[in-house]
Design an enzyme around this catalytic site. Structure first.
Site, short mmCIF file in Angstrom:
data_model
loop_
_atom_site.label_atom_id
_atom_site.label_comp_id
_atom_site.label_asym_id
_atom_site.label_seq_id
_atom_site.Cartn_x
_atom_site.Cartn_y
_atom_site.Cartn_z
N THR A 151 6.13 0.16 3.41
CA THR A 151 6.47 -1.17 3.92
C THR A 151 6.27 -2.21 2.82
O THR A 151 5.26 -2.19 2.13
CB THR A 151 5.61 -1.51 5.14
OG1 THR A 151 5.73 -0.45 6.10
CG2 THR A 151 6.06 -2.81 5.78
N GLU B 12 -6.24 -0.91 9.25
CA GLU B 12 -4.81 -0.76 9.52
C GLU B 12 -4.56 -0.33 10.96
O GLU B 12 -3.69 -0.87 11.65
CB GLU B 12 -4.21 0.27 8.56
CG GLU B 12 -2.72 0.49 8.76
CD GLU B 12 -2.12 1.47 7.77
OE1 GLU B 12 -0.91 1.75 7.89
OE2 GLU B 12 -2.85 1.95 6.89
N THR C 80 1.90 7.27 1.69
CA THR C 80 2.75 8.31 2.27
C THR C 80 3.79 8.85 1.30
O THR C 80 4.37 8.11 0.51
CB THR C 80 3.45 7.76 3.53
OG1 THR C 80 2.48 7.15 4.37
CG2 THR C 80 4.14 8.86 4.29
N ILE D 6 0.87 -1.17 0.00
CA ILE D 6 0.00 0.00 0.00
C ILE D 6 0.91 1.23 0.00
O ILE D 6 1.82 1.33 0.82
CB ILE D 6 -0.96 0.00 1.21
CG1 ILE D 6 -1.92 1.19 1.17
CG2 ILE D 6 -0.23 -0.07 2.52
CD1 ILE D 6 -3.08 1.02 0.24
#
Length: 443
Positions: free
Chosen positions: A196, A279, A162, A159
């Site tokens: 990540t 999340e 950011t 995902i």
């Protein structure tokens, strides 16, 4: 190790033999199966892999072969898709159609039992947060193209929200996706940071700007990554969760088929916020277990470590520190379990409204409690808690991971503010419904 021989606070009360209203026989079977598999294939080597900063490739293969990444997705699972792929149950312990949020919470808790978020995060983050938007908002054609290989673990996903200048301020995302002249592609330009799993991912569920400024200009796009023209990626050195593969992604005129749009243009912010609830709850559950690992390790240490002629546990100041941290931990555990139970009883739409603000609050509180428990452990381990090897290694490592809970998924201060704003919004909406219609004496 039985609950009788474990140090205090080593497991949640329901696993230490105390009664609980939340866990059924199905949940208890699942927990035993989870612990056995995860202990053998992750936990026993997690510390070494975190030190080496990566997991061997065969760990991913073992988990995907056993369908043991699927439980990281929010409940209910995509039953129709799973059965189409021949997946009827997980570990023979729970049928996919029976899997609820409590099963998910048990899995998340067991995956964090090493006390480290990196080893488990390197496996689950993309599946847990990258796949759900495709399932919820992607059209049938998009799902048919990508879901089989993602659910089987043949390809990996992350995902990517950011950016260097847009963390918790999601509405300020700068990465652009502009349609090509022939209308067949989005041309994507920009950067993503702190992603990540990105370094290993074939695809990213990515937030991009397809319109003007603000939230209404955001969309979600499935962007190819590994070895794709115009994409470059490098790993970032972070303080904790090192093995999770935190990545910086640069996108230079990346041509993405328009068919890779997830849902509708301009709806990206709504899709992102819906995904954030899962999340943040996952972060809270994992952080609760990390706090438990830190505190139980400290308990075990002070019961055997001697200073000034007696075991540390005989010192009132030591017991006082453990009591304060322990009370915070068990209060958080009780809240998280209540929260998870509510998730099993509410529809997704109800949960998004009623629990959205509380999810942010739970995530923030989990970071605060983890900080207290990790600091308690480091102080009680003394010099050993400040050493990266040896008997205090676990306390030192967990302490470095505290900010990996307090910042990602929405930074703590933003979460605290969001929680109250959402609760006030719900209150105003409900009271407005009770107002008398103008010109009427009736409620």
């Amino acid at each position: 190790m039985s609950s009788q021989t474990q140090p205090p606070l080593s497991d949640p009360p329901w696993l230490m033999g105390l009664p609980s209203p939340y866990y059924t026989d199905s949940h208890r079977r699942w927990q035993k199966a989870c612990r056995a598999f995860i202990e053998e294939n992750l936990i026993k080597n997690a510390m070494a892999w975190e030190t080496e900063e990566t997991l061997p490739g065969d760990v991913w293969e073992k988990f995907t072969a056993a369908n043991m990444l699927i439980p990281s997705m929010p409940a209910p699972l995509p039953v129709e898709w799973l059965k189409k792929l021949g997946i009827q149950d997980i570990l023979g312990a729970v049928k996919v159609e029976e899997f609820d949020y409590t099963h998910n919470a048990i899995y998340t808790d067991e995956m964090a039992r090493s006390g480290l978020a990196g080893p488990s995060g390197s496996l689950t983050t993309g599946v847990s947060f990258g796949i759900p938007p495709l399932l919820k908002f992607g059209n049938k054609q998009l799902q048919e193209r990508f879901m089989p290989e993602l659910l089987r673990g043949e390809k990996r996903i992350c995902i990517a929200i950011t950016e260097p200048s847009a963390g918790s301020d999601v509405a300020n995302i700068q990465t652009t996706a502009v349609k090509s002249e022939d209308g067949k592609h989005y041309i994507v330009n920009g950067t993503k940071k702190w992603i990540t799993n990105g370094i290993w991912s074939h695809y990213a569920t990515m937030a991009v700007r397809t319109g003007g400024l603000g939230a209404s200009g955001l969309s979600l796009l499935l962007v190819p990554l590994l070895n794709y023209p115009g994409v470059s990626m490098r790993r970032l050195k972070v303080g904790g969760q090192i093995s999770a593969g935190t990545t910086f992604i640069e996108l230079d005129d990346v041509a993405v088929p328009v068919e890779n749009l997830i849902g509708v243009e301009g709806m990206g912010m709504r899709y992102i916020m819906t995904n954030f609830n899962h999340e943040r709850l996952q972060i809270a559950i994992g952080a609760t277990r990390q706090a438990r690992v830190a505190l139980s390790a400290a308990f075990e240490y002070v019961m055997k470590r001697e200073a000034f002629g007696k075991a540390l546990i005989e010192q009132p100041v030591v017991r006082h520190r453990l009591a304060k941290a322990g009370a915070l931990l068990e209060s958080l555990q009780a809240w998280v379990e209540q929260f998870v139970y509510q998730m099993t009883k509410l529809t997704k739409e109800e949960a998004d409204v009623e629990l959205g603000g509380l999810t942010a609050l739970a995530k923030a509180q989990a970071g605060i409690v983890l900080s207290e428990c990790a600091q308690c452990a480091v102080l009680l381990f003394g010099g050993n808690g400040f050493t990266r090897t040896g008997q205090g290694e676990i306390a030192e490592k967990i302490y470095r991971e505290v900010n990996g809970v307090r910042v990602p998924g929405g930074s703590e201060d933003v979460m605290l503010d969001l929680a109250i704003r959402q609760l006030v919004k719900n209150f105003k909406n409900k009271t407005k419904m009770l107002e008398r219609p103008r010109g009427s004496s009736k409620l």
